[in-house]
Design a protein around this motif. Structure first.
Motif, PDB file in Angstrom:
ATOM      1  N   PHE A  44       4.146  -4.810   0.449  1.00  0.00           N
ATOM      2  CA  PHE A  44       4.180  -5.712   1.625  1.00  0.00           C
ATOM      3  C   PHE A  44       2.809  -6.306   2.077  1.00  0.00           C
ATOM      4  O   PHE A  44       2.443  -7.206   2.399  1.00  0.00           O
ATOM      5  CB  PHE A  44       4.974  -5.061   2.732  1.00  0.00           C
ATOM      6  N   ASP A  45       1.669  -5.368   1.893  1.00  0.00           N
ATOM      7  CA  ASP A  45       0.400  -5.879   2.123  1.00  0.00           C
ATOM      8  C   ASP A  45      -0.140  -6.283   1.008  1.00  0.00           C
ATOM      9  O   ASP A  45      -1.398  -6.834   1.144  1.00  0.00           O
ATOM     10  CB  ASP A  45      -0.481  -4.697   2.798  1.00  0.00           C
ATOM     11  N   HIS A  46       0.492  -6.726  -0.103  1.00  0.00           N
ATOM     12  CA  HIS A  46      -0.152  -7.468  -1.480  1.00  0.00           C
ATOM     13  C   HIS A  46      -1.131  -6.625  -1.842  1.00  0.00           C
ATOM     14  O   HIS A  46      -1.914  -7.101  -2.832  1.00  0.00           O
ATOM     15  CB  HIS A  46      -0.471  -8.922  -1.095  1.00  0.00           C
ATOM     16  N   GLY A  47      -1.454  -5.624  -1.473  1.00  0.00           N
ATOM     17  CA  GLY A  47      -2.335  -4.471  -2.181  1.00  0.00           C
ATOM     18  C   GLY A  47      -3.837  -5.122  -1.798  1.00  0.00           C
ATOM     19  O   GLY A  47      -4.896  -4.725  -2.347  1.00  0.00           O
ATOM     20  N   LEU A  48      -3.655  -6.008  -0.677  1.00  0.00           N
ATOM     21  CA  LEU A  48      -5.224  -6.593  -0.287  1.00  0.00           C
ATOM     22  C   LEU A  48      -6.056  -5.381   0.318  1.00  0.00           C
ATOM     23  O   LEU A  48      -5.610  -4.660   1.150  1.00  0.00           O
ATOM     24  CB  LEU A  48      -5.100  -7.787   0.582  1.00  0.00           C
ATOM     25  N   GLU A  49      -7.443  -5.177  -0.197  1.00  0.00           N
ATOM     26  CA  GLU A  49      -8.283  -4.310   0.447  1.00  0.00           C
ATOM     27  C   GLU A  49      -7.756  -3.079   0.507  1.00  0.00           C
ATOM     28  O   GLU A  49      -8.021  -2.288   1.527  1.00  0.00           O
ATOM     29  CB  GLU A  49      -8.670  -4.815   1.969  1.00  0.00           C
ATOM     30  N   LYS A  50      -6.826  -2.450  -0.603  1.00  0.00           N
ATOM     31  CA  LYS A  50      -6.475  -0.910  -0.424  1.00  0.00           C
ATOM     32  C   LYS A  50      -6.927  -0.348  -1.783  1.00  0.00           C
ATOM     33  O   LYS A  50      -7.248  -0.840  -2.731  1.00  0.00           O
ATOM     34  CB  LYS A  50      -4.819  -1.281  -0.628  1.00  0.00           C
ATOM     35  N   ALA A  51      -7.309   0.861  -1.508  1.00  0.00           N
ATOM     36  CA  ALA A  51      -7.955   1.519  -2.782  1.00  0.00           C
ATOM     37  C   ALA A  51      -7.088   2.081  -3.397  1.00  0.00           C
ATOM     38  O   ALA A  51      -7.303   2.576  -4.692  1.00  0.00           O
ATOM     39  CB  ALA A  51      -8.818   2.819  -2.129  1.00  0.00           C
ATOM     40  N   PHE A  52      -5.832   2.516  -3.143  1.00  0.00           N
ATOM     41  CA  PHE A  52      -4.695   3.204  -3.891  1.00  0.00           C
ATOM     42  C   PHE A  52      -5.400   4.569  -4.400  1.00  0.00           C
ATOM     43  O   PHE A  52      -5.773   4.772  -5.844  1.00  0.00           O
ATOM     44  CB  PHE A  52      -4.310   2.580  -5.006  1.00  0.00           C
ATOM     45  N   THR A  53      -5.483   5.512  -3.578  1.00  0.00           N
ATOM     46  CA  THR A  53      -6.284   6.934  -4.069  1.00  0.00           C
ATOM     47  C   THR A  53      -5.185   8.077  -4.076  1.00  0.00           C
ATOM     48  O   THR A  53      -5.520   8.963  -4.440  1.00  0.00           O
ATOM     49  CB  THR A  53      -7.274   7.326  -2.821  1.00  0.00           C
ATOM     50  N   ASN A  54      -3.755   7.858  -3.666  1.00  0.00           N
ATOM     51  CA  ASN A  54      -3.195   8.892  -4.139  1.00  0.00           C
ATOM     52  C   ASN A  54      -1.709   8.568  -4.042  1.00  0.00           C
ATOM     53  O   ASN A  54      -1.398   7.245  -3.774  1.00  0.00           O
ATOM     54  CB  ASN A  54      -3.099   9.836  -2.843  1.00  0.00           C
ATOM     55  N   TYR A  55      -0.758   9.232  -4.508  1.00  0.00           N
ATOM     56  CA  TYR A  55       0.715   8.858  -4.955  1.00  0.00           C
ATOM     57  C   TYR A  55       1.435   8.356  -3.595  1.00  0.00           C
ATOM     58  O   TYR A  55       2.333   7.251  -3.653  1.00  0.00           O
ATOM     59  CB  TYR A  55       1.456   9.913  -5.238  1.00  0.00           C
ATOM     60  N   HIS A  56       1.167   8.844  -2.268  1.00  0.00           N
ATOM     61  CA  HIS A  56       1.664   8.342  -1.190  1.00  0.00           C
ATOM     62  C   HIS A  56       1.387   6.733  -1.028  1.00  0.00           C
ATOM     63  O   HIS A  56       2.415   5.906  -0.403  1.00  0.00           O
ATOM     64  CB  HIS A  56       1.049   8.940  -0.006  1.00  0.00           C
ATOM     65  N   ASP A  57       0.439   6.258  -1.701  1.00  0.00           N
ATOM     66  CA  ASP A  57       0.148   4.689  -1.556  1.00  0.00           C
ATOM     67  C   ASP A  57       0.836   3.881  -2.370  1.00  0.00           C
ATOM     68  O   ASP A  57       1.116   2.645  -2.224  1.00  0.00           O
ATOM     69  CB  ASP A  57      -1.220   4.271  -2.040  1.00  0.00           C
ATOM     70  N   TYR A  58       1.653   4.618  -3.391  1.00  0.00           N
ATOM     71  CA  TYR A  58       2.761   3.757  -4.209  1.00  0.00           C
ATOM     72  C   TYR A  58       4.077   4.150  -3.789  1.00  0.00           C
ATOM     73  O   TYR A  58       4.910   2.872  -4.024  1.00  0.00           O
ATOM     74  CB  TYR A  58       2.548   4.456  -5.753  1.00  0.00           C
ATOM     75  N   PHE A  59       4.189   5.204  -3.234  1.00  0.00           N
ATOM     76  CA  PHE A  59       5.937   5.416  -3.081  1.00  0.00           C
ATOM     77  C   PHE A  59       5.966   5.638  -1.396  1.00  0.00           C
ATOM     78  O   PHE A  59       5.818   6.685  -1.162  1.00  0.00           O
ATOM     79  CB  PHE A  59       6.366   6.576  -3.890  1.00  0.00           C
ATOM     80  N   GLY A  60       6.207   4.720  -0.597  1.00  0.00           N
ATOM     81  CA  GLY A  60       6.356   4.745   0.488  1.00  0.00           C
ATOM     82  C   GLY A  60       6.882   3.537   1.273  1.00  0.00           C
ATOM     83  O   GLY A  60       7.234   2.637   0.543  1.00  0.00           O
ATOM     84  N   PRO A  61       6.633   3.103   2.541  1.00  0.00           N
ATOM     85  CA  PRO A  61       7.113   1.969   3.477  1.00  0.00           C
ATOM     86  C   PRO A  61       6.369   0.617   3.037  1.00  0.00           C
ATOM     87  O   PRO A  61       7.123  -0.408   3.274  1.00  0.00           O
ATOM     88  CB  PRO A  61       6.819   2.327   4.843  1.00  0.00           C
ATOM     89  N   ASN A  62       5.178   1.010   2.342  1.00  0.00           N
ATOM     90  CA  ASN A  62       4.555  -0.222   1.972  1.00  0.00           C
ATOM     91  C   ASN A  62       5.020  -0.807   0.755  1.00  0.00           C
ATOM     92  O   ASN A  62       4.678  -2.161   0.310  1.00  0.00           O
ATOM     93  CB  ASN A  62       3.073  -0.241   1.943  1.00  0.00           C
ATOM     94  N   THR A  63       5.761  -0.176   0.002  1.00  0.00           N
ATOM     95  CA  THR A  63       6.462  -0.602  -1.400  1.00  0.00           C
ATOM     96  C   THR A  63       7.856  -1.525  -1.251  1.00  0.00           C
ATOM     97  O   THR A  63       8.912  -1.183  -0.516  1.00  0.00           O
ATOM     98  CB  THR A  63       6.848   0.570  -2.222  1.00  0.00           C
ATOM     99  N   ASP A  64       7.661  -2.648  -1.942  1.00  0.00           N
ATOM    100  CA  ASP A  64       8.893  -3.560  -1.585  1.00  0.00           C
ATOM    101  C   ASP A  64       9.649  -3.404  -2.773  1.00  0.00           C
ATOM    102  O   ASP A  64       9.429  -3.541  -3.951  1.00  0.00           O
ATOM    103  CB  ASP A  64       8.256  -5.329  -1.850  1.00  0.00           C
ATOM    104  N   LEU A  65      10.690  -2.773  -2.431  1.00  0.00           N
ATOM    105  CA  LEU A  65      11.899  -2.201  -3.396  1.00  0.00           C
ATOM    106  C   LEU A  65      12.543  -3.425  -3.753  1.00  0.00           C
ATOM    107  O   LEU A  65      13.266  -3.453  -4.867  1.00  0.00           O
ATOM    108  CB  LEU A  65      12.700  -1.378  -2.736  1.00  0.00           C
ATOM    109  N   GLU A  66      12.679  -4.372  -3.021  1.00  0.00           N
ATOM    110  CA  GLU A  66      13.061  -5.993  -3.662  1.00  0.00           C
ATOM    111  C   GLU A  66      12.463  -6.362  -5.006  1.00  0.00           C
ATOM    112  O   GLU A  66      12.925  -6.804  -5.944  1.00  0.00           O
ATOM    113  CB  GLU A  66      13.232  -7.048  -2.737  1.00  0.00           C
TER     114      GLU A  66
END
Length: 672
Positions: free
Chosen positions: A336-358
């Motif tokens: 949802f935040d388009h991955g902008l300015e995000k480091a993606f340092t752990n699995y929680h960054d991939y699977f959570g409320p920020n992930t667009d399931l559509e």
């Protein structure tokens, strides 16, 4: 672990806490698929281009479009002086679909047309969303759809071409800037001049950028307006088909950049407010507007939007016989935040409320469809986040891509070139970065792509040589800065290509260290094409050092191709010596030895191996690549025991500073 868990989770224990999330995206995609197709198939469902748009039938013409907010629609064009006339008024069919039927004589091949769409409080000219041919007037710059109905369809010479199972060696290219002149180049020119060059250089896959129509040339094709129309600025549909056909005849696959992550905001020649509303194809409000790209974001929850996008995929595979896609902007779609300015340092960054399931649902459907339409096609995800499962089959719980772009590698090379002196380069870290990937996913490895060649950034050769590229590239001009740059350019590309985790990519011109950045015509440069071309003559001039790099890339790619190197999954470290800046690794029968030491050469440097006999098959220090010819390539190299016959063997090599060697293990004579 329970076998009920997706294979993606079974293969990675760290995904166990997120197995519910992964199962959920599977269930959502399966539910959506059932909702879309009922008892049919995705292949049947994604045939909208055969129904919508303009078609010539046995009895005349029919055109259909989906405009749910429209109240009246008229077809206007050169055939009625762009005026609304009753005989050209569409009729509603229900569910937002409109249709117009005309006699055969009403339209002719080459006619220009558009829609006048009325809604409750206004009206506007629109180019049909399903138009397959869109042209721009050279004087007014106005876009219109064009009737494309030649007397005879294109006759394919290689209609049954199927991509080989060889790993892709991808040549990323842009039609318009592929020639030397300061102008837009054509499909025909690319077919005649570039395809033989690409084939001769050993690449087996051509990736074409900027194919779907886009109003602004300088967008590099990433602000698409007409998703079903091949850009007319390069030529005709026949000419693009002929290009693909001839590539197939040469044994090369052709894939295209597919931009389903967003669309240009233009309203007349795009989908912006197509029926008078923003929310027909896109999300309304902030969710529907990309904060960094000045574009609209598709609403993947709407069945009609999925029908449009999935039909678009099938259209390019069927109508033009493309062999797959590189999906652009995947990171932007996934979050949802388009991955902008995000480091993606752990699995929680991939699977959570920020992930667009559509979006994950769309990817699973898209990749299933691609394999149904063309089983041997390839799908590549451009994702910087590193989401686990992205390039894992749908059947295993993944999102179904065949490859993901290894986007961290170019960043790594840039970082060490910019931030570290040569004597600070850590060969252990280099090897780790080259080979660090998920074991269940294939990647497209690359040292640089078009991204690094754009104005505002720098290619590897530009970072290494800078202004000396303009003054010291004749072979009779000694220059230590240029010598260093050429040597490291070869070593960086060799290390990246030979450790590639499934596929390798090069952007056109980078193979010989093209001296110009890419700057499309724009107001800021006086609409100049000076930096929007490729100067091939310098690569072919035997008096220039670019020729060395060009020849090296050709031999490197041919070595990889002929020996099917990338089919060998294991890349095994043999040794690393951080103080000396030397490391070596095996891939199949091949041994790769790199000495990144900027000043020290080594005599009889020992590489610990089993008994064997080796021959040098590629050497960055070879004189034909601009090296010093300090290594004897004609002799065979034998491993020698350190003690008794059963002791550790070593391959003793002379390693000049900043040199890489590729050796092949050959039959070792038996001791009698």
């Amino acid at each position: 672990m329970s076998n009920t868990l997706p294979k993606l989770v079974q293969d990675d224990q760290w995904l166990q806490p997120f197995s519910g999330f992964i199962q959920h995206w599977t269930e959502l995609a399966e539910k959506k698929e059932k909702d879309l197709i009922g008892k049919g198939s995705l292949n049947e469902f994604a045939s909208g281009y055969l129904y919508f748009g303009l078609h010539k039938t046995e009895t005349g013409w029919v055109i259909r479009e989906w405009l749910p907010n429209a109240t009246h629609i008229f077809l206007i064009g050169t055939f009625n002086n762009w005026q609304e006339e009753k005989q050209y008024e569409f009729k509603p069919l229900g569910n937002g679909v409109w249709e117009l039927r005309l006699e055969s004589a009403a339209l002719t091949h080459g006619d220009l047309y558009a829609l006048n769409v009325h809604w409750a409080i206004n009206f506007g000219k629109r180019i049909p969303a399903w138009a397959t041919r869109v042209v721009q007037d050279s004087e007014t710059n106005i876009f219109n759809a064009q009737v494309w109905a030649p007397d005879k369809p294109y006759e394919w010479n290689h209609p049954e071409y199927r991509k080989t199972e060889e790993p892709p060696l991808i040549y990323e290219a842009h039609i318009g800037m592929a020639g030397e002149e300061e102008r837009v180049h054509t499909y025909n020119e690319f077919r005649e001049k570039m395809l033989p060059r690409i084939k001769a250089n050993g690449y087996n896959t051509v990736q074409l950028m900027a194919i779907p129509e886009h109003p602004y040339y300088g967008s590099f094709g990433y602000h698409v307006s007409s998703f079903f129309a091949a850009s007319s600025r390069f030529g005709t549909p026949f000419e693009l088909k002929q290009l693909i056909d001839e590539a197939h005849g040469m044994g090369m696959a052709v894939i295209m950049d597919l931009v389903h992550s967003h669309a240009v905001k233009n309203e007349i020649e795009g989908l912006g407010k197509y029926d008078g509303t923003r929310f027909q194809f896109f999300h309304d409000g902030p969710k529907g507007e990309h904060p960094a790209w000045d574009s609209y974001c598709f609403n993947y929850s709407k069945n009609e939007v999925l029908h449009f996008l999935l039909s678009n995929i099938k259209y390019w595979l069927e109508e033009y016989k493309f062999d797959g896609f590189r999906f652009d902007g995947v990171t932007s779609m996934l979050y949802f935040d388009h991955g902008l300015e995000k480091a993606f340092t752990n699995y929680h960054d991939y699977f959570g409320p920020n992930t667009d399931l559509e979006a994950t649902t769309y990817f699973r459907l898209a990749n299933k469809l691609i394999k149904q339409v063309k089983p041997d096609s390839i799908a590549i995800a451009e994702d910087v986040s590193g989401m686990p499962g992205l390039a894992v089959p749908v059947e295993s719980g993944g999102l179904g891509f065949d490859y993901r772009m290894a986007m961290g590698m170019p960043d790594f090379w840039i970082k060490i070139i910019k931030e570290k002196s040569d004597d600070e380069w850590d060969v252990g870290d280099i090897f780790h970065q080259l080979t660090s990937k998920r074991m269940d996913e294939k990647v497209v490895s690359y040292a640089e792509s078009h991204d690094q060649a754009l104005v505002g950034d720098k290619t590897i050769i530009f970072r290494l040589i800078d202004k000396e590229m303009y003054f010291s590239m004749r072979k009779d001009q000694p220059n230590m800065i240029v010598d260093r740059g050429i040597t490291l350019h070869k070593m960086i590309r060799l290390a990246t290509a030979t450790t590639a985790g499934g596929a390798y990519l090069n952007f056109m011109g980078n193979e010989f260290g093209h001296p110009e950045w890419i700057d499309f015509p724009r107001e800021g440069n006086g609409w100049s094409y000076k930096h929007c071309r490729r100067i091939w003559n310098i690569a072919e001039d035997p008096e220039l050092k670019f020729h060395w790099l060009y020849d090296f890339d050709k031999e490197m790619i041919q070595l990889i191709s002929k020996n099917k190197l990338l089919t060998i999954p294991e890349v095994n470290m043999v040794m690393e010596n951080k103080p000396d800046k030397v490391f070596a690794f095996h891939r199949g029968l091949f041994l790769f030895v790199f000495n990144f030491n900027p000043s020290q050469s080594f005599t009889d440097f020992g590489i610990p191996l089993g008994p064997g006999k080796y021959k040098i098959v590629l050497n960055t220090d070879s004189g034909r690549f601009g090296g010093n010819d300090l290594v004897d390539e004609d002799i065979s190299y034998y491993t020698l025991p350190s003690g008794g016959i059963t002791s550790q063997h070593y391959l003793k090599l002379y390693l000049p500073a900043r040199t890489a060697l590729v050796l092949k293990k050959i039959d070792f004579p038996k001791i009698k």
